[in-house]
Structures are given as C-alpha cells and as structure tokens.
Design an enzyme around this catalytic site. Structure first.
Site, short mmCIF file in Angstrom:
data_model
loop_
_atom_site.label_atom_id
_atom_site.label_comp_id
_atom_site.label_asym_id
_atom_site.label_seq_id
_atom_site.Cartn_x
_atom_site.Cartn_y
_atom_site.Cartn_z
NE ARG A 1 -52.71 14.43 30.92
CZ ARG A 1 -51.77 14.15 30.03
NH1 ARG A 1 -50.51 14.51 30.28
NH2 ARG A 1 -52.06 13.51 28.92
CG HIS B 1 -45.85 18.68 27.02
ND1 HIS B 1 -46.94 18.42 27.82
CD2 HIS B 1 -45.98 17.90 25.93
CE1 HIS B 1 -47.70 17.51 27.22
NE2 HIS B 1 -47.13 17.18 26.08
NE ARG C 1 -45.67 14.01 26.25
CZ ARG C 1 -46.05 13.85 27.49
NH1 ARG C 1 -45.17 13.93 28.47
NH2 ARG C 1 -47.31 13.59 27.78
CB THR D 1 -53.02 11.23 25.60
OG1 THR D 1 -51.87 11.88 25.05
CG2 THR D 1 -52.60 10.26 26.67
CG ASN E 1 -45.26 15.37 22.76
OD1 ASN E 1 -45.10 16.43 23.35
ND2 ASN E 1 -46.32 14.60 22.95
#
Length: 318
Positions: free
Chosen positions: A156, A180, A93, A234, A125
């Site tokens: 997750r 992240h 990202r 996602t 992001n």
C-alpha cells in the site's frame, strides 16, 4: 512423500477464496486443498475455481475440498480462518485477539498432528497475535512459521508513493514494519525510488509541493478501513502478499520481505511477533535483518511491540 506443489488453504471466506484464485492464476501449485468448517462453502469455492482450469491459459491444477489429513505431504499451509473487522466496527484488529487466538490453537493443533515439514503462512488477524500463538504454543519448527505481516502495508505504501510521483510502484523501495495494523510504521530511512534517495525525489520528479510524510502515513492507516467500509472487506492485496511468500518458498528465492515472526531480541524486543525484513526460501525464514533504524523508527517499533503484547496479555497469552 511431500508434494512440493501441494498447498492447503484453511478458511474459505473472502480472503481464503482470493488466495486460492491468486495461487491458481499464478500457477503456483499442482494441487490446492480447501478446508473450512462449512464444507459446502469449501466445496463450492473449490469447484467454482476448478472450472477456470479448463481455460486454455490455465494450468490443470487439482482444486478440491478436503480435511486436515490433506496437510500430510503438503509443502505450504496457508491459514486464513477466523473473523475479520467488518464495516462499522471499531477499526482495530487487536480486538479480535482473544477470539482468534482460540481459533488458531484449534486449527493449528490439527495441522501439527499431520505435518512438521510444511511452511505455515498466516493471514488471520490480528496477524501478529496469531503468528505468536502458533509459534509459541506448539512444538513446530519456528523457521517454518511466518505471517504476511506488513507486506500488505508495504504494498500500500509503495502504491501511495508511486501515485504521488507517477511511477511504477515496483520502482519504490522501502518497508513498512512493526505491527500489521494501527501500529505499522513507515521506515522512511529505507525508502527510495529506483536507486534515487528519498530526499531527491521531489527534485528529480520536478515536484513543487514537497513530500508530506505525515500525510502519507495517515493515508496508509486510513486506506485499509476505507476499503473495508466501502467494499465490505479487503482480500485482493493480502492474497497477493500471500502469493509473494508462496513463490519465494516454492522457488527457494532467498528474497527479503517484511514478514512477521517471533522476535528474538532484535532491537531489544522479545515475547511478541512483529514484521522485520526477513529472508524467505524453501526452508521458510532463513535470516532476519536488524537493519539500522532512526531513533523515531525505533520508538515506533517498540510502541508496536507494546501494542501487540497488550493484546496478548488481554487474551492471557504469555
């Protein structure tokens, strides 16, 4: 006057549309405003979602396309604008840093002209870069700015561990912290299940194959890109993460979640935004918890800081 149930969503692509529909499904707003450069897309998403409010199980939420003036009086502004990693692209990202940092400056410049009271929830992001840019480049109350951060990785992780032990993932405790993205790490020292310590789970659940922490960590890293490559993007998990923050703000819950914000010397780290356990309430971030980490976890937290700082430096952000 501030509408305690008015939420503005900026960016109506895959993530933004999922966020809007989750908010509506969970009846977390009286009004949802969609803002996008593509006004037709924003109108279409808003109109499509509004049709669902006619269902007997739905709340009569006002869902409509709008503009930045709608940020006036909003309780929460959720920013999803900007491109994401696509199938086949380099799975990092942070390569989006320079492009999306510019987008954040343009978007938030418009927002802060209309409000200084709304809680800002960032999803764009690279999340930690976006959070840092918004927090440091504008005169906006820091406590009102948070990124969804590793809340999604934490979900997750809990799902992966729950699958192993065939238990409700909501019984799994523990955080994923740091960056992240690829620099996220499992804080195993915080992990357990329904009050059972981690080292006893194999015994209590009668597992003959011991927990493989490395395998869990690798699955956690891989699964996001597996979903992107197979589904194309996602959006459902992160929309749920965003709604968890929304609910905490609206109901003044004082709940502790792994949220991204600018570090103020915790673990000796400054000049980046990372995820740590933070208490979220109606006033945004109320407290931050510098919980005890193992030496290995501290090393990973500092590695995450270096990764995000490198992305910021690459985008010429001080």
């Amino acid at each position: 006057m501030q509408n305690r149930r008015k939420i503005v969503v900026i960016g109506t692509s895959n993530v933004g549309s999922a966020v809007v529909n989750k908010i509506a499904d969970f009846q977390l707003a009286s009004e949802i405003v969609l803002i996008d450069l593509n006004k037709d897309k924003a109108w279409g998403e808003a109109t499509d979602s509004s049709h669902a409010t006619a269902c007997i199980y739905s709340t009569n939420i006002k869902i409509h396309e709008g503009d930045y003036d709608d940020c006036k009086g909003a309780n929460i502004v959720i920013i999803c604008a900007g491109p994401s990693i696509r199938p086949g692209e380099t799975p990092d990202r942070l390569i989006l840093a320079s492009k999306n940092a510019g987008i954040m400056k343009g978007v938030f410049g418009q927002v802060q002209e209309r409000t200084k009271d709304a809680v800002i929830i960032l999803i764009t992001n690279p999340l930690d870069v976006a959070t840092y840019v918004v927090s440091t480049c504008f005169d906006y109350p820091r406590n009102l700015i948070l990124g969804t951060g590793t809340m999604l990785e934490t979900y997750r992780f809990r799902r992966i561990l729950a699958n192993k032990y065939e238990v409700d993932p909501k019984n799994i405790n523990g955080y994923v912290l740091g960056e992240h993205g690829n620099g996220a790490f499992v804080a195993w020292s915080t992990t357990g299940c329904a009050g059972f310590p981690l080292e006893k789970l194999d015994e209590y659940f009668h597992h003959t194959t011991p927990l493989d922490k490395k395998a869990v960590e690798q699955e956690l890293v891989n699964v996001a890109y597996d979903v992107i490559n197979k589904k194309g993007f996602t959006n459902t998990g992160v929309a749920m993460a965003a709604c968890r923050f929304v609910k905490s703000v609206l109901y003044d819950e004082h709940t502790i979640l792994p949220a991204s914000a600018v570090m103020n010397g915790e673990y000796g780290i400054t000049d980046v935004a990372l995820s740590m356990p933070r208490m979220i309430c109606a006033d945004g971030i109320m407290r931050v918890f510098e919980i005890a980490l193992t030496d290995d976890e501290l090393e990973k937290m500092h590695a995450a800081a270096k990764s995000v700082r490198a992305a910021l430096d690459g985008a010429n952000i001080k």
